[in-house]
Design a protein around this motif. Structure first.
Motif, PDB file in Angstrom:
ATOM      1  N   PHE A 112      53.071  45.871  40.209  1.00 50.77           N
ATOM      2  CA  PHE A 112      52.688  44.682  39.447  1.00 50.77           C
ATOM      3  C   PHE A 112      51.720  43.796  40.236  1.00 50.77           C
ATOM      4  CE2 PHE A 112      56.973  45.948  38.086  1.00 50.77           C
ATOM      5  CZ  PHE A 112      56.706  46.234  36.754  1.00 50.77           C
ATOM      6  N   LEU A 113      51.955  43.657  41.517  1.00 53.52           N
ATOM      7  CA  LEU A 113      51.038  42.867  42.343  1.00 53.52           C
ATOM      8  C   LEU A 113      49.691  43.563  42.476  1.00 53.52           C
ATOM      9  CD1 LEU A 113      53.487  41.663  45.156  1.00 53.52           C
ATOM     10  CD2 LEU A 113      52.636  40.376  43.180  1.00 53.52           C
ATOM     11  N   LEU A 114      49.723  44.909  42.564  1.00 52.53           N
ATOM     12  CA  LEU A 114      48.462  45.648  42.595  1.00 52.53           C
ATOM     13  C   LEU A 114      47.664  45.408  41.316  1.00 52.53           C
ATOM     14  CD1 LEU A 114      46.517  47.762  43.782  1.00 52.53           C
ATOM     15  CD2 LEU A 114      47.894  49.515  42.639  1.00 52.53           C
ATOM     16  N   LEU A 115      48.344  45.432  40.162  1.00 56.13           N
ATOM     17  CA  LEU A 115      47.666  45.176  38.898  1.00 56.13           C
ATOM     18  C   LEU A 115      47.085  43.772  38.858  1.00 56.13           C
ATOM     19  CD1 LEU A 115      46.913  46.017  36.038  1.00 56.13           C
ATOM     20  CD2 LEU A 115      49.183  45.274  35.283  1.00 56.13           C
ATOM     21  N   ALA A 116      47.838  42.797  39.352  1.00 53.75           N
ATOM     22  CA  ALA A 116      47.336  41.416  39.376  1.00 53.75           C
ATOM     23  C   ALA A 116      46.079  41.315  40.237  1.00 53.75           C
ATOM     24  CB  ALA A 116      48.421  40.472  39.896  1.00 53.75           C
ATOM     25  N   VAL A 117      46.086  41.975  41.389  1.00 56.89           N
ATOM     26  CA  VAL A 117      44.914  41.949  42.279  1.00 56.89           C
ATOM     27  C   VAL A 117      43.713  42.595  41.590  1.00 56.89           C
ATOM     28  CG1 VAL A 117      43.970  42.855  44.439  1.00 56.89           C
ATOM     29  CG2 VAL A 117      46.270  41.863  44.402  1.00 56.89           C
ATOM     30  N   LEU A 118      43.920  43.737  40.969  1.00 57.84           N
ATOM     31  CA  LEU A 118      42.813  44.444  40.293  1.00 57.84           C
ATOM     32  C   LEU A 118      42.269  43.628  39.129  1.00 57.84           C
ATOM     33  CD1 LEU A 118      44.287  48.063  40.254  1.00 57.84           C
ATOM     34  CD2 LEU A 118      42.446  47.199  41.708  1.00 57.84           C
ATOM     35  N   ALA A 119      43.168  42.928  38.393  1.00 59.61           N
ATOM     36  CA  ALA A 119      42.711  42.115  37.265  1.00 59.61           C
ATOM     37  C   ALA A 119      41.926  40.897  37.730  1.00 59.61           C
ATOM     38  CB  ALA A 119      43.911  41.679  36.424  1.00 59.61           C
ATOM     39  N   LEU A 120      42.315  40.326  38.857  1.00 57.67           N
ATOM     40  CA  LEU A 120      41.650  39.118  39.354  1.00 57.67           C
ATOM     41  C   LEU A 120      40.392  39.411  40.160  1.00 57.67           C
ATOM     42  CD1 LEU A 120      44.802  37.102  40.495  1.00 57.67           C
ATOM     43  CD2 LEU A 120      43.407  36.711  38.451  1.00 57.67           C
ATOM     44  N   ARG A 121      40.206  40.696  40.470  1.00 55.24           N
ATOM     45  CA  ARG A 121      39.055  41.055  41.278  1.00 55.24           C
ATOM     46  C   ARG A 121      37.776  40.817  40.503  1.00 55.24           C
ATOM     47  NH1 ARG A 121      39.588  46.732  43.776  1.00 55.24           N
ATOM     48  NH2 ARG A 121      37.450  47.153  44.294  1.00 55.24           N
ATOM     49  N   GLY A 122      36.820  40.134  41.108  1.00 57.38           N
ATOM     50  CA  GLY A 122      35.541  39.861  40.468  1.00 57.38           C
ATOM     51  C   GLY A 122      34.602  41.032  40.614  1.00 57.38           C
ATOM     52  N   GLY A 123      33.327  40.761  40.356  1.00 61.47           N
ATOM     53  CA  GLY A 123      32.308  41.799  40.482  1.00 61.47           C
ATOM     54  C   GLY A 123      31.843  42.285  39.129  1.00 61.47           C
ATOM     55  N   ALA A 124      30.663  42.867  39.132  1.00 58.56           N
ATOM     56  CA  ALA A 124      30.049  43.345  37.897  1.00 58.56           C
ATOM     57  C   ALA A 124      30.757  44.595  37.386  1.00 58.56           C
ATOM     58  CB  ALA A 124      28.570  43.649  38.110  1.00 58.56           C
ATOM     59  N   GLU A 125      30.815  44.698  36.077  1.00 54.99           N
ATOM     60  CA  GLU A 125      31.414  45.876  35.455  1.00 54.99           C
ATOM     61  C   GLU A 125      30.304  46.885  35.220  1.00 54.99           C
ATOM     62  OE1 GLU A 125      33.358  44.219  32.051  1.00 54.99           O
ATOM     63  OE2 GLU A 125      35.141  43.711  33.194  1.00 54.99           O
ATOM     64  N   ALA A 126      29.976  47.652  36.249  1.00 56.66           N
ATOM     65  CA  ALA A 126      28.806  48.530  36.208  1.00 56.66           C
ATOM     66  C   ALA A 126      29.082  49.785  35.396  1.00 56.66           C
ATOM     67  CB  ALA A 126      28.406  48.920  37.630  1.00 56.66           C
ATOM     68  N   GLU A 127      27.995  50.330  34.836  1.00 55.22           N
ATOM     69  CA  GLU A 127      28.104  51.605  34.126  1.00 55.22           C
ATOM     70  C   GLU A 127      28.259  52.745  35.132  1.00 55.22           C
ATOM     71  OE1 GLU A 127      28.155  51.675  30.833  1.00 55.22           O
ATOM     72  OE2 GLU A 127      27.866  49.515  30.701  1.00 55.22           O
ATOM     73  N   ASP A 128      28.683  53.892  34.642  1.00 53.64           N
ATOM     74  CA  ASP A 128      28.883  55.031  35.534  1.00 53.64           C
ATOM     75  C   ASP A 128      28.223  56.259  34.924  1.00 53.64           C
ATOM     76  OD1 ASP A 128      30.611  55.921  37.996  1.00 53.64           O
ATOM     77  OD2 ASP A 128      30.870  57.486  36.490  1.00 53.64           O
ATOM     78  N   THR A 129      27.866  57.174  35.808  1.00 55.65           N
ATOM     79  CA  THR A 129      27.179  58.394  35.354  1.00 55.65           C
ATOM     80  C   THR A 129      28.189  59.474  34.995  1.00 55.65           C
ATOM     81  OG1 THR A 129      26.989  59.094  37.663  1.00 55.65           O
ATOM     82  CG2 THR A 129      25.123  57.898  36.712  1.00 55.65           C
ATOM     83  N   THR A 130      29.060  59.187  34.049  1.00 52.20           N
ATOM     84  CA  THR A 130      30.027  60.168  33.571  1.00 52.20           C
ATOM     85  C   THR A 130      29.313  61.217  32.730  1.00 52.20           C
ATOM     86  OG1 THR A 130      31.727  58.460  33.507  1.00 52.20           O
ATOM     87  CG2 THR A 130      32.142  60.466  32.239  1.00 52.20           C
ATOM     88  N   PRO A 131      29.619  62.500  32.924  1.00 57.37           N
ATOM     89  CA  PRO A 131      28.995  63.522  32.062  1.00 57.37           C
ATOM     90  C   PRO A 131      29.185  63.192  30.591  1.00 57.37           C
ATOM     91  CG  PRO A 131      30.211  64.555  33.856  1.00 57.37           C
ATOM     92  CD  PRO A 131      30.525  63.093  33.917  1.00 57.37           C
ATOM     93  N   ARG A 132      28.098  63.244  29.856  1.00 52.21           N
ATOM     94  CA  ARG A 132      28.108  62.810  28.459  1.00 52.21           C
ATOM     95  C   ARG A 132      29.088  63.628  27.618  1.00 52.21           C
ATOM     96  NH1 ARG A 132      27.591  58.572  25.211  1.00 52.21           N
ATOM     97  NH2 ARG A 132      26.668  59.085  23.190  1.00 52.21           N
ATOM     98  N   ARG A 133      29.123  64.922  27.818  1.00 48.76           N
ATOM     99  CA  ARG A 133      30.001  65.771  27.016  1.00 48.76           C
ATOM    100  C   ARG A 133      31.471  65.438  27.277  1.00 48.76           C
ATOM    101  NH1 ARG A 133      28.725  72.050  26.333  1.00 48.76           N
ATOM    102  NH2 ARG A 133      27.001  71.022  25.250  1.00 48.76           N
ATOM    103  N   LEU A 134      31.825  65.195  28.543  1.00 49.93           N
ATOM    104  CA  LEU A 134      33.203  64.822  28.866  1.00 49.93           C
ATOM    105  C   LEU A 134      33.556  63.494  28.220  1.00 49.93           C
ATOM    106  CD1 LEU A 134      35.858  65.114  30.455  1.00 49.93           C
ATOM    107  CD2 LEU A 134      34.709  64.025  32.404  1.00 49.93           C
ATOM    108  N   ALA A 135      32.647  62.520  28.300  1.00 46.62           N
ATOM    109  CA  ALA A 135      32.905  61.207  27.716  1.00 46.62           C
ATOM    110  C   ALA A 135      33.106  61.307  26.210  1.00 46.62           C
ATOM    111  CB  ALA A 135      31.752  60.259  28.033  1.00 46.62           C
TER     112      ALA A 135
END
Length: 485
Positions: free
Chosen positions: A221-244
């Protein structure tokens, strides 16, 4: 980084409270165990305000609140009622139900219309009801016997593994930056929670609340709180299109799959309800598939229209014109009926653009296109934007006189058009030149001769002063000039 330090301080305080205040260890530990998921829920709600993945963060917050409610019921049973040996079935239910909103978040694709969200919501509610029935097959509101607890532990393991695996899959296949951040947080939380719950349920079964193992429960639960409060840009990722695309298409199956699993667990004790679960899971998945198929067909229809329509003027585009001309040429050749082609050019359009600007030039093009289309009243007549300021009109099954009359009607209608300009005192008029070619009998399979004759007639219309209709017969070199009346 600050959130991580606060999480570490939370764990330290929990451990110190157990070590320094052993007489109040149980009450203090319960407070920390309820506080950790509540902090995670608040962090998720905070992140929901900043993220595009709002549905996911809200569902995750609801799951944390359900889990905190289960721990609160445990606290009431052991401290409020003074019965540490009883495990309330109500708290077990809340521990199970916490996974329903998480499953909904994993199954929910982005940008879904309300009726698909309604179907997913109905399946999630049904899943919660089956969990409710299955939980109280082994427990009462106030107690759960040892055999019942063992059966519920198996259900916990299946649920936790289900969430962890699918959260990881959604994370690996996410293209959208905001959803990738969300599924990364959910995946890390789910796998840590899976390990913690497996240890507590299978290896620390004799440990009571108020012991050092309670600190482990805080971790996910504390890990989730840290991840939710973490700032930074929500960058796109180069996920293979077919998999996505595959995961995006398959994600709506997560809820029906969960229903099938839970229904399978209920076959022995509630066979009729299990059959209902199987049937509704299949029906819900099928209904969703039908809705998606209809939406795909509608989008295909829209794409078909866009491929045939000029975006600026709303009349047929050059591609559609070529198709219609060839089709009508072939039809006229087979039937022996005549057909005509009109080429329409806006007079002095370049000077118009230079003087009044491109925005008013676009207005002029739209007005002329609308006017021409309004004159072509037969359903078989097709007005198309041929290119730039030039339009073409295919007139099938017509006579020479009919084609000339239509061209003159169009010329006069455009001449009556008046455009308003912010920089001009008076309204602005516009005129067109029209070339007409009619063919009575068609022998060849290629309409290029008709195009050439019509283009030559248009050239003559412009050469003879514009704002007029000029006729040319296919295969005849001379042209006749029709002056405006």
């Amino acid at each position: 980084m600050a959130a991580a330090w606060w999480a570490a301080l939370y764990l330290l305080c929990h451990g110190l409270a157990l070590a320094l205040l052993p007489g109040h260890a149980q009450a203090l530990s319960f407070s920390f165990l309820i506080g950790a998921p509540l902090l995670a829920a608040l962090a998720c709600l905070w992140r929901m305000r900043l993220s595009q993945a709002r549905v996911g963060w809200l569902a995750l917050a609801v799951g944390m609140l359900l889990w905190a409610g289960g721990m609160a019921l445990n606290m009431y049973q052991e401290i409020g009622r003074g019965n540490p040996d009883a495990t309330p079935g109500a708290s077990m239910l809340l521990y199970v139900l916490y996974g329903v909103p998480l499953t909904f978040a994993m199954a929910h694709p982005r940008h879904e219309p309300w009726y698909l969200i309604l179907i997913d919501g109905a399946l999630a509610l049904l899943l919660g009801y089956l969990f409710f029935v299955h939980t109280f097959s082994f427990a009462t509101v106030s107690d759960a016997p040892a055999q019942g607890i063992n059966s519920l532990r198996v259900m916990f393991d299946i649920e936790n593994l289900f969430i962890a695996v699918f959260a990881l899959v959604r994370y690996l296949a996410s293209e959208d930056g905001s959803r990738r951040v969300f599924f990364r947080a959910l995946s890390l939380f789910a796998w840590l929670y899976l390990g913690m719950a497996a240890y507590i349920n299978h290896f620390a079964t004799e440990a009571s609340y108020g012991g050092v193992t309670d600190v482990l429960i805080d971790l996910p639960f504390l890990l989730l709180a840290v991840l939710a409060l973490r700032g930074g840009a929500e960058a796109e990722d180069t996920t293979p299109r077919r998999l996505a695309l595959a995961v995006r298409a398959g994600s709506p199956l997560i809820l029906p799959a969960a229903l099938l699993v839970v229904s399978g667990l209920m076959v022995d004790k509630h066979p009729h309800l299990a059959v209902v679960g199987f049937a509704l899971a299949t029906l819900g998945s099928g209904l969703r598939g039908v809705v998606l198929q209809v939406r795909a067909m509608e989008r295909q229809d829209q794409l078909d229209v866009l491929s045939r329509v000029d975006a600026l003027t709303g009349v047929a585009n050059r591609r559609q014109f070529d198709h219609v001309l060839q089709a009508e040429w072939g039809r006229a050749r087979r039937s022996g009926q005549g057909m005509a082609l009109l080429m329409v050019d806006i007079d002095h359009f370049k000077q118009f653009n230079d003087r009044f600007g491109h925005p008013l030039g676009d207005v002029c093009l739209r007005e002329v296109a609308t006017t021409l289309a309004g004159c072509a009243t037969r359903g078989s007549d097709v007005v198309a934007r041929y290119g730039g300021e030039e339009f073409a009109v295919v007139v099938p099954a017509t006579t020479r006189e009919g084609a000339l009359a239509l061209a003159e009607t169009m010329r006069q209608a455009v001449e009556r058009v008046r455009l308003a300009s912010p920089g001009a005192v008076n309204l602005i008029g516009v005129t067109v030149s029209i070339g007409v070619a009619h063919v009575a009998q068609i022998a060849s399979s290629d309409p290029s001769g008709l195009l050439a004759a019509t283009d030559a007639a248009l050239y003559e219309a412009k050469r003879h002063g514009r704002n007029r209709v000029v006729e040319a017969d296919v295969g005849v070199s001379s042209v006749a000039v029709a002056t405006p009346r």
